[in-house]
Design a protein around this motif. Structure first.
Motif, PDB file in Angstrom:
ATOM      1  N   ALA A 143      -4.536  -4.368  -6.980  1.00  0.00           N
ATOM      2  CA  ALA A 143      -4.284  -2.928  -7.444  1.00  0.00           C
ATOM      3  C   ALA A 143      -3.262  -2.956  -8.497  1.00  0.00           C
ATOM      4  CB  ALA A 143      -4.191  -2.073  -6.083  1.00  0.00           C
ATOM      5  N   LEU A 144      -2.447  -3.359  -8.388  1.00  0.00           N
ATOM      6  CA  LEU A 144      -1.319  -3.348  -9.533  1.00  0.00           C
ATOM      7  C   LEU A 144      -1.840  -3.829 -10.814  1.00  0.00           C
ATOM      8  CD1 LEU A 144       1.911  -4.273  -7.571  1.00  0.00           C
ATOM      9  CD2 LEU A 144       1.358  -2.170  -8.314  1.00  0.00           C
ATOM     10  N   GLN A 166       1.225   5.172 -12.490  1.00  0.00           N
ATOM     11  CA  GLN A 166       0.333   5.145 -13.510  1.00  0.00           C
ATOM     12  C   GLN A 166       0.764   5.701 -14.862  1.00  0.00           C
ATOM     13  OE1 GLN A 166      -3.630   6.736 -12.626  1.00  0.00           O
ATOM     14  NE2 GLN A 166      -2.926   6.726 -10.538  1.00  0.00           N
ATOM     15  N   VAL A 198      -2.749  -5.986  -2.876  1.00  0.00           N
ATOM     16  CA  VAL A 198      -1.888  -5.058  -3.791  1.00  0.00           C
ATOM     17  C   VAL A 198      -1.711  -5.563  -5.080  1.00  0.00           C
ATOM     18  CG1 VAL A 198       0.303  -6.236  -2.980  1.00  0.00           C
ATOM     19  CG2 VAL A 198       0.039  -3.735  -3.367  1.00  0.00           C
ATOM     20  N   TYR A 238      -4.414  -2.981 -12.535  1.00  0.00           N
ATOM     21  CA  TYR A 238      -4.797  -1.964 -13.180  1.00  0.00           C
ATOM     22  C   TYR A 238      -3.614  -1.219 -13.915  1.00  0.00           C
ATOM     23  CZ  TYR A 238      -9.245  -2.722 -11.167  1.00  0.00           C
ATOM     24  OH  TYR A 238     -10.499  -3.428 -10.709  1.00  0.00           O
ATOM     25  N   ASP A 279       0.839  -1.186   0.044  1.00  0.00           N
ATOM     26  CA  ASP A 279      -0.143  -0.120  -0.046  1.00  0.00           C
ATOM     27  C   ASP A 279       0.951   1.222   0.000  1.00  0.00           C
ATOM     28  OD1 ASP A 279       0.704   0.819   2.493  1.00  0.00           O
ATOM     29  OD2 ASP A 279      -1.481   0.460   3.258  1.00  0.00           O
ATOM     30  N   GLU A 282       3.330   2.142  -1.965  1.00  0.00           N
ATOM     31  CA  GLU A 282       3.380   2.385  -3.491  1.00  0.00           C
ATOM     32  C   GLU A 282       2.063   3.083  -3.837  1.00  0.00           C
ATOM     33  OE1 GLU A 282       0.393  -0.458  -4.045  1.00  0.00           O
ATOM     34  OE2 GLU A 282       2.044  -0.605  -2.756  1.00  0.00           O
ATOM     35  N   SER A 283       1.110   2.866  -3.274  1.00  0.00           N
ATOM     36  CA  SER A 283      -0.288   3.682  -3.924  1.00  0.00           C
ATOM     37  C   SER A 283      -0.198   4.914  -3.168  1.00  0.00           C
ATOM     38  CB  SER A 283      -1.466   2.891  -3.430  1.00  0.00           C
ATOM     39  OG  SER A 283      -1.397   1.623  -4.264  1.00  0.00           O
ATOM     40  N   SER A 303       1.527   6.629  -6.507  1.00  0.00           N
ATOM     41  CA  SER A 303       0.347   6.175  -7.352  1.00  0.00           C
ATOM     42  C   SER A 303       0.486   6.868  -8.678  1.00  0.00           C
ATOM     43  CB  SER A 303      -0.775   6.168  -6.896  1.00  0.00           C
ATOM     44  OG  SER A 303      -1.032   7.386  -6.499  1.00  0.00           O
TER      45      SER A 303
END
Length: 162
Positions: free
Chosen positions: A72-73, A33, A69, A75, A22, A24-25, A29
């Motif tokens: 989430a990754l 992206q 995670v 995406y 988390d 990294e987010s 983030s």
């Protein structure tokens, strides 16, 4: 390789080295992206003994964090993600082993930059990641960019968030 103004960092491979799933987010983030080639290394499992004293409960919680995670990754589809799986709060006790594993990953991926935590004296795992990244910088010349999250504030005797 040092990024130049004609070669933006987001056109290069970056390696994000974080303490917990988390981080990294929370801190990178936007960069993750935008960057075309990215890799993320999670140094701890995010499940500490202080919160989860029972080993089975700790493993279960670590599995949940890993699953979250990875979802989430998915995406942003990182080129590489790796879990070093040191126990949360104990990375400082395994710096030699962690460095060896990070050095192997770095040698395989050849990132243009390493993004990691800043030393802020608020969490030993964050500070340990910074130490590892700066040692990589010293030995490989790969630039290190820091991402501050929170620090210990002596005046208020508490945390100050960035």
């Amino acid at each position: 390789m040092q990024p130049t103004s004609s070669e933006p960092l987001w056109d290069k491979r970056i390696l994000v080295v974080v303490a917990h799933p988390d981080d990294e987010s929370i801190a990178a983030s936007g960069l993750l992206q935008r960057t075309r080639e990215r890799a993320v290394v999670f140094c701890t499992n995010g499940a500490g003994r202080a919160v989860y004293p029972d080993p089975d409960e700790r493993r279960h919680y670590a599995g949940i964090r890993r699953s979250e995670v990875l979802h989430a990754l998915s995406y942003i589809a990182p080129a590489h993600s790796e879990f070093l799986d040191f126990e949360d709060g104990q990375l400082h006790a395994a710096l030699g082993e962690a460095y060896g594993r990070l050095r192997t990953i770095t040698d395989q991926l050849h990132p243009a930059a390493i993004i990691t935590h800043a030393v802020e004296w608020a969490h030993q795992d964050h500070d340990s990641c910074a130490v590892l990244a700066w040692r990589l910088r010293a030995e490989t010349g790969i630039p290190v960019w820091e991402m501050p999250l929170y620090r210990w504030d002596a005046q208020s005797n508490g945390l100050a968030r960035q």
